[in-house]
Design a protein around this motif. Structure first.
Motif, PDB file in Angstrom:
ATOM      1  N   LEU A 157       0.832  -1.205   0.000  1.00 24.87           N
ATOM      2  CA  LEU A 157       0.000   0.000   0.000  1.00 24.87           C
ATOM      3  C   LEU A 157       0.870   1.261   0.000  1.00 24.87           C
ATOM      4  N   PHE A 158       1.857   1.312   0.872  1.00 28.09           N
ATOM      5  CA  PHE A 158       2.715   2.491   0.929  1.00 28.09           C
ATOM      6  C   PHE A 158       3.509   2.668  -0.364  1.00 28.09           C
ATOM      7  N   ALA A 159       4.011   1.573  -0.915  1.00 29.91           N
ATOM      8  CA  ALA A 159       4.836   1.674  -2.119  1.00 29.91           C
ATOM      9  C   ALA A 159       4.010   2.036  -3.350  1.00 29.91           C
ATOM     10  N   GLU A 160       2.862   1.399  -3.543  1.00 30.80           N
ATOM     11  CA  GLU A 160       2.083   1.586  -4.768  1.00 30.80           C
ATOM     12  C   GLU A 160       1.145   2.789  -4.715  1.00 30.80           C
ATOM     13  N   VAL A 161       0.563   3.061  -3.568  1.00 32.92           N
ATOM     14  CA  VAL A 161      -0.424   4.137  -3.485  1.00 32.92           C
ATOM     15  C   VAL A 161       0.216   5.455  -3.066  1.00 32.92           C
ATOM     16  N   PHE A 162       1.041   5.413  -2.022  1.00 34.44           N
ATOM     17  CA  PHE A 162       1.598   6.659  -1.483  1.00 34.44           C
ATOM     18  C   PHE A 162       3.003   6.967  -2.004  1.00 34.44           C
ATOM     19  N   ASN A 163       3.600   6.065  -2.745  1.00 35.64           N
ATOM     20  CA  ASN A 163       4.982   6.218  -3.223  1.00 35.64           C
ATOM     21  C   ASN A 163       5.957   6.454  -2.074  1.00 35.64           C
ATOM     22  N   VAL A 164       5.708   5.811  -0.969  1.00 34.19           N
ATOM     23  CA  VAL A 164       6.594   5.863   0.190  1.00 34.19           C
ATOM     24  C   VAL A 164       7.149   4.457   0.382  1.00 34.19           C
ATOM     25  N   PHE A 165       8.476   4.352   0.392  1.00 33.30           N
ATOM     26  CA  PHE A 165       9.093   3.033   0.507  1.00 33.30           C
ATOM     27  C   PHE A 165       9.572   2.805   1.925  1.00 33.30           C
ATOM     28  N   LEU A 166       9.034   1.757   2.516  1.00 29.28           N
ATOM     29  CA  LEU A 166       9.393   1.409   3.889  1.00 29.28           C
ATOM     30  C   LEU A 166      10.747   0.705   3.871  1.00 29.28           C
ATOM     31  N   PRO A 167      11.426   0.628   5.026  1.00 24.88           N
ATOM     32  CA  PRO A 167      12.762   0.025   5.049  1.00 24.88           C
ATOM     33  C   PRO A 167      12.778  -1.386   4.464  1.00 24.88           C
ATOM     34  N   ARG A 168      13.777  -1.645   3.613  1.00 25.87           N
ATOM     35  CA  ARG A 168      13.856  -2.948   2.942  1.00 25.87           C
ATOM     36  C   ARG A 168      14.791  -3.917   3.635  1.00 25.87           C
ATOM     37  N   GLY A 169      15.706  -3.430   4.428  1.00 27.67           N
ATOM     38  CA  GLY A 169      16.619  -4.301   5.138  1.00 27.67           C
ATOM     39  C   GLY A 169      17.836  -4.640   4.316  1.00 27.67           C
ATOM     40  N   VAL A 170      18.827  -5.228   4.953  1.00 29.09           N
ATOM     41  CA  VAL A 170      20.072  -5.563   4.269  1.00 29.09           C
ATOM     42  C   VAL A 170      20.118  -7.019   3.846  1.00 29.09           C
ATOM     43  N   LEU A 171      19.222  -7.841   4.354  1.00 24.29           N
ATOM     44  CA  LEU A 171      19.231  -9.266   3.997  1.00 24.29           C
ATOM     45  C   LEU A 171      18.384  -9.542   2.784  1.00 24.29           C
TER      46      LEU A 171
END
Length: 171
Positions: A157-171
């Motif tokens: 929802l955040f990525a597709e609708v709000f164009n806000v990318f939540l933390p993806r992590g290093v793994l």
């Protein structure tokens, strides 16, 4: 005292002592902030200086804390202090799920930068649900669905609708 070891009078006394301790912490914090406000530089054009208002506020809070401490000391029976540790331990045993949830939250916050929002949130939500919910097949299925929706679904929802990318992590 009831069968579970819970006595309302003793619990009330322990609550009063805990309240007294919070007043003491507020007093120390307000005194510390008052001293920090004294270090705010003053202008030669102002009579009181920039630190005057914070000092007045923190002095007022400290004064109220002293009054509250005196009132709390008046209300607490002298033999209640000896029972405080036992009452605190009994309260902690009765409220162990709160501590489990707080520990899970701490682990979750540590894991977000490593695993990313989606995986860390899925593990956190599913873990807390498994601890708090009854363990039946229907509730387990609901727990997994809720964990997927509120972790991977929220990330989508955040990525597709709000164009806000939540933390993806290093793994």
């Amino acid at each position: 005292m009831s069968e579970t070891g819970y006595d309302k009078k003793l619990a009330k006394e322990a609550g009063e002592i805990a309240r007294l301790l919070s007043y003491v912490l507020i007093l120390f914090a307000s005194v510390g902030l008052f001293l920090a406000a004294a270090g705010i530089p003053t202008s030669r054009f102002e009579r009181l200086g920039a630190g005057a208002f914070p000092k007045i506020v923190f002095a007022g809070i400290a004064l109220m804390a002293v009054v509250a401490i005196i009132d709390a000391l008046r209300k607490i029976p002298s033999d209640a202090y000896g029972r405080f540790a036992a009452q605190t331990c009994a309260w902690a045993r009765r409220s162990y799920l709160v501590f489990v949830t707080l520990a899970a939250l701490a682990v979750y916050l540590i894991l977000i930068p490593l695993l990313g929002f989606s995986i860390a949130s899925f593990l956190f939500i599913l873990g807390v649900e498994l601890v708090l919910m009854p363990r039946r097949p229907a509730t387990m299925l609901i727990a997994v669905i809720v964990a997927v929706v509120f972790s991977f679904g929220l990330n989508w929802l955040f990525a597709e609708v709000f164009n806000v990318f939540l933390p993806r992590g290093v793994l």
